[in-house]
Design an enzyme around this catalytic site. Structure first.
Site, PDB file in Angstrom:
ATOM      1  N   HIS A   1       0.867  -1.184   0.000  1.00 33.28           N
ATOM      2  CA  HIS A   1       0.000   0.000   0.000  1.00 33.28           C
ATOM      3  C   HIS A   1       0.898   1.227   0.000  1.00 33.28           C
ATOM      4  O   HIS A   1       1.728   1.412   0.891  1.00 33.28           O
ATOM      5  CB  HIS A   1      -0.922   0.020   1.219  1.00 33.28           C
ATOM      6  CG  HIS A   1      -1.812   1.227   1.241  1.00 33.28           C
ATOM      7  ND1 HIS A   1      -3.053   1.248   0.644  1.00 33.28           N
ATOM      8  CD2 HIS A   1      -1.628   2.463   1.785  1.00 33.28           C
ATOM      9  CE1 HIS A   1      -3.605   2.446   0.801  1.00 33.28           C
ATOM     10  NE2 HIS A   1      -2.765   3.198   1.502  1.00 33.28           N
ATOM     11  N   CYS A   2       0.725   2.082  -1.016  1.00 35.51           N
ATOM     12  CA  CYS A   2       1.567   3.264  -1.166  1.00 35.51           C
ATOM     13  C   CYS A   2       0.826   4.477  -0.626  1.00 35.51           C
ATOM     14  O   CYS A   2      -0.207   4.883  -1.170  1.00 35.51           O
ATOM     15  CB  CYS A   2       1.931   3.461  -2.631  1.00 35.51           C
ATOM     16  SG  CYS A   2       3.045   4.865  -2.920  1.00 35.51           S
TER      17      CYS A   2
END
Length: 392
Positions: A189-190
């Protein structure tokens, strides 16, 4: 003047941390070069900043930092996206305001006023594509297609059900606790994108990193050509050698030319240093993810493989130790044998040295196939859509 001091402070702090990280002088920066780069980008820099906050503000400052971290990184929100837009917009504004007056110059043409804007525009488009594209959400309507696309290896992925979504969990997928959804071929997850990086948008993410790396190099080269043109237009070298009787050699002229540049064009120099630091970080980040793509491995899977290999190594070492102990007890129960040669004993290998655990990644099918899987994900192919229509 305030902008220049801000760039100076930011550049010095960033340069200090990067140099320390590259040299591997701190315990948190140990490992191979690529491992240090990835660790620095994901954990090391933040851990160093948290220690600085604890030193300067105490426990209350750390509590406030953790609250901000939870709000920014542990729940969906656009704050870090806005920070990215602020950084790239401010950097471009500073370059345009301080350097566009010298374009066209002796070594650079006027077209770079427009190509620089185009380059930044393409970078923002890639950012928006990565941020708002579907990462490959797994739901009840497509779970059967993903189950057939990614078989279980029965090593790090086994058949199970997602406890939250209540659907079968395909291999290589993961339920993101931040976005509250299952993502196929989950990488990570960025927070910068406020989105998961998965099966469908890894291609945009890689293009985003590579393009920004090229933008930084382009910015450094353009600024260098501008400064070289200023030296030529103002005949700085000619003045130093003729009027100040300085010897026409690199050793004598370089310090004086650098001093003149720092005095007359310090903004451009500071921006070049800033872009150089960002270039090194992006190069390391892209190299790490490119290596993962070439071996058809995700960031999530790399952690799983590390845990598995470490556990399997310990199990095999325990078995080898047990076998060695059993063999020693068996020798004691038998008749005493003639003593073995000391040289033979010295050069004989230990049972623990024979322990070897091999990574068996069934998803790695060669560089070309792995790259094709990134560029053309399974869910965008005709065969995947036909399976979906048949099952529907």
């Amino acid at each position: 003047m305030a902008v220049q001091w801000l760039l100076v402070c930011h550049g010095l702090v960033t340069l200090l941390v990067v140099v320390s990280f590259l040299c591997g002088q701190w315990p948190i920066f140990q490992g191979t070069f690529i491992q240090r780069i990835h660790f620095f980008l994901t954990f090391g820099a933040y851990d160093y900043f948290r220690r600085f906050v604890l030193f300067s503000c105490g426990s209350r400052g750390v509590d406030a930092l953790h609250s901000a971290e939870y709000y920014c990184c542990d729940r969906p929100n656009p704050i870090i996206q806005l920070i990215y837009l602020l950084i790239i917009g401010t950097t471009y504004y500073i370059i345009a305001k301080s350097s566009f007056i010298y374009i066209p110059g002796y070594y650079i043409s006027g077209i770079h006023r427009y190509t620089s804007f185009l380059a930044v525009g393409v970078g923002i488009i890639l950012f928006l594509l990565t941020s708002f594209s579907d990462p490959g959400v797994v739901n009840s309507s497509n779970v059967s297609q993903y189950l057939s696309a990614y078989p279980y290896d029965n090593i790090i992925f086994t058949e199970k059900e997602c406890h939250t979504c209540k659907i079968p969990k395909p291999a290589r997928s993961k339920h993101c606790s931040i976005c509250d959804r299952c993502v196929a071929r989950f990488d990570h997850h960025c927070a910068w994108m406020n989105n998961c990086i998965g099966e469908r948008n890894t291609r945009y993410f890689m293009a985003f990193i590579l393009w920004h790396f090229l933008i930084c190099i382009y910015g450094i080269a353009a600024l260098a050509l501008i400064l070289a043109g200023r030296l030529k237009d103002l005949q700085v070298v000619h003045i130093l050698t003729v009027y100040y009787d300085i010897e026409n050699s690199y050793r004598e002229l370089a310090p004086l030319v650098l001093q003149w540049l720092l005095n007359s064009h310090n903004t451009q120099i500071l921006v070049m240093v800033f872009l150089a630091v960002i270039t090194m970080l992006l190069a390391g980040f892209f190299t790490y993810h490119a290596k993962l793509c070439l071996t058809n491995t995700t960031t999530n899977e790399s952690f799983k493989w590390q845990e598995y290999l470490s556990w399997q190594t310990k199990v095999n070492e325990a078995k080898a130790s047990a076998a060695a102990l059993k063999a020693s007890l068996g020798e004691l129960s038998q008749e005493k044998k003639p003593p073995e040669s000391k040289w033979k004993t010295f050069f004989s290998r230990s049972h623990l040295e024979e322990v070897e655990v091999v990574k068996n990644n069934i998803y790695d099918k060669g560089y070309l196939h792995n790259i094709y899987e990134i560029v053309a994900p399974f869910s965008t192919r005709r065969s995947f859509l036909l399976k979906k229509s048949k099952t529907g």
